[in-house]
Design a protein around this motif. Sequence first.
Motif, PDB file in Angstrom:
ATOM      1  N   ALA A 106      40.970  47.172  46.694  1.00 35.79           N
ATOM      2  CA  ALA A 106      39.856  47.557  47.580  1.00 35.79           C
ATOM      3  C   ALA A 106      38.506  47.278  46.916  1.00 35.79           C
ATOM      4  N   ASP A 107      38.498  47.336  45.575  1.00 31.79           N
ATOM      5  CA  ASP A 107      37.223  47.142  44.874  1.00 31.79           C
ATOM      6  C   ASP A 107      37.096  45.722  44.294  1.00 31.79           C
ATOM      7  N   ALA A 108      37.800  44.762  44.891  1.00 32.27           N
ATOM      8  CA  ALA A 108      37.783  43.385  44.356  1.00 32.27           C
ATOM      9  C   ALA A 108      36.364  42.807  44.318  1.00 32.27           C
ATOM     10  N   ALA A 109      35.567  43.108  45.341  1.00 33.52           N
ATOM     11  CA  ALA A 109      34.202  42.553  45.383  1.00 33.52           C
ATOM     12  C   ALA A 109      33.368  43.069  44.210  1.00 33.52           C
ATOM     13  N   GLU A 110      33.441  44.385  43.960  1.00 34.50           N
ATOM     14  CA  GLU A 110      32.664  44.955  42.841  1.00 34.50           C
ATOM     15  C   GLU A 110      33.183  44.435  41.503  1.00 34.50           C
ATOM     16  N   LEU A 111      34.512  44.310  41.394  1.00 38.27           N
ATOM     17  CA  LEU A 111      35.083  43.789  40.137  1.00 38.27           C
ATOM     18  C   LEU A 111      34.641  42.355  39.896  1.00 38.27           C
ATOM     19  N   ALA A 112      34.566  41.565  40.969  1.00 33.72           N
ATOM     20  CA  ALA A 112      34.139  40.167  40.818  1.00 33.72           C
ATOM     21  C   ALA A 112      32.718  40.107  40.264  1.00 33.72           C
ATOM     22  N   VAL A 113      31.837  40.915  40.832  1.00 37.52           N
ATOM     23  CA  VAL A 113      30.437  40.912  40.369  1.00 37.52           C
ATOM     24  C   VAL A 113      30.376  41.338  38.899  1.00 37.52           C
ATOM     25  N   LYS A 114      31.130  42.398  38.566  1.00 33.26           N
ATOM     26  CA  LYS A 114      31.093  42.936  37.195  1.00 33.26           C
ATOM     27  C   LYS A 114      31.720  41.960  36.189  1.00 33.26           C
ATOM     28  N   TRP A 115      32.911  41.501  36.480  1.00 34.11           N
ATOM     29  CA  TRP A 115      33.638  40.670  35.503  1.00 34.11           C
ATOM     30  C   TRP A 115      33.083  39.245  35.417  1.00 34.11           C
ATOM     31  N   GLY A 173      49.898  40.122  39.405  1.00 30.90           N
ATOM     32  CA  GLY A 173      50.677  41.362  39.329  1.00 30.90           C
ATOM     33  C   GLY A 173      50.296  42.419  40.345  1.00 30.90           C
ATOM     34  N   GLU A 174      49.105  42.273  40.973  1.00 31.73           N
ATOM     35  CA  GLU A 174      48.750  43.220  42.034  1.00 31.73           C
ATOM     36  C   GLU A 174      49.614  42.925  43.257  1.00 31.73           C
ATOM     37  N   LYS A 175      49.871  43.973  44.075  1.00 32.77           N
ATOM     38  CA  LYS A 175      50.676  43.767  45.301  1.00 32.77           C
ATOM     39  C   LYS A 175      49.797  43.297  46.458  1.00 32.77           C
TER      40      LYS A 175
END
Length: 277
Positions: free
Chosen positions: A24-33, A18-20
């Motif tokens: 920008a914060d995909a790297a941080e989200l990957a580490v967190k999630w 659903g994202e277009k």
Amino acid sequence: MEFTKMHGLGNDFIVVFGEKQLPADAAELAVKWCNRFFGIGADGLVYILPSEKADFQMRIMNSDGSEAEQCGNAIRCVAKYVYDHGHVTSEQITIETIGAGVQPVTLNVLDGKVATVRVDMGEPILDGLQVPTTVDANPVVDHSIEANGQEFKFTAVSMGNPHAVIYVDDAVNFDLATWGPLLEVHPMFPKKINVEFATVRDRGFVDMRVWERGAGPTLACGTGACATLVSSVLNGHTDRTAVISLKGGDLHIEWNEADNHVYMTGPAEVVFKGYTS
Ligand SMILES: N[C@@H](CCC[C@H](N)C(=O)O)C(=O)O
């Protein structure tokens, strides 16, 4: 944020649709999630994005936040996701990857359910400098490498992302935790590397265990299985079609002589859906 937890032979992903574009914060989200104790838990974070060249584009972040050029198990999950959600209706679709271009995918549907997914993974890259390694040879086969005083022999294959395949006596019981991290960051590999430890059982069957760049020991690696088959053909160990048996299950890999493409067939599964912030 809504997500779907999926896996291919136990190589598991948080899949977001659903994202277009890649956040920008995909790297941080990957580490967190991807954190298995404080997050959702996964080997990688996968975004299914719009594409101008294919039905969809896949972007994958490893659990350490680094972006990978390609992922064989994730591309099967992406295909199942878009088919199951009605975003495509054909069983022949295309998915764009950043490392291996647009890949044709065939969904094998039985009684309305995706049974297996077959991906045309394209041509393997065998030029040592392009994989990349520091070895100026094409192909790089059975090349010596030393880590912590121990010599190994590796064959280098890129499937869009880099792999070093090493044959050992007993891949199933191999000490991945000791040798994987040392080889992943070895100076011979400028972009680090995914390392496959393989034992050939016969000309059509290979046991393989993987230490993945940016994710560590995973239960399966689709591109690693493709690299292992290509390496096994180059080394004269197998025919051009073989089962690559991973901790999480088996993948069927073919390196087609006529078009030089590698074809991977295997399952993709949904585990659960959820929400996170
Ligand atoms: N598990 C994947 C590969 C994921 C990316 C890899 N860790 C890399 O950094 O190249 C697969 O199934 O291919």
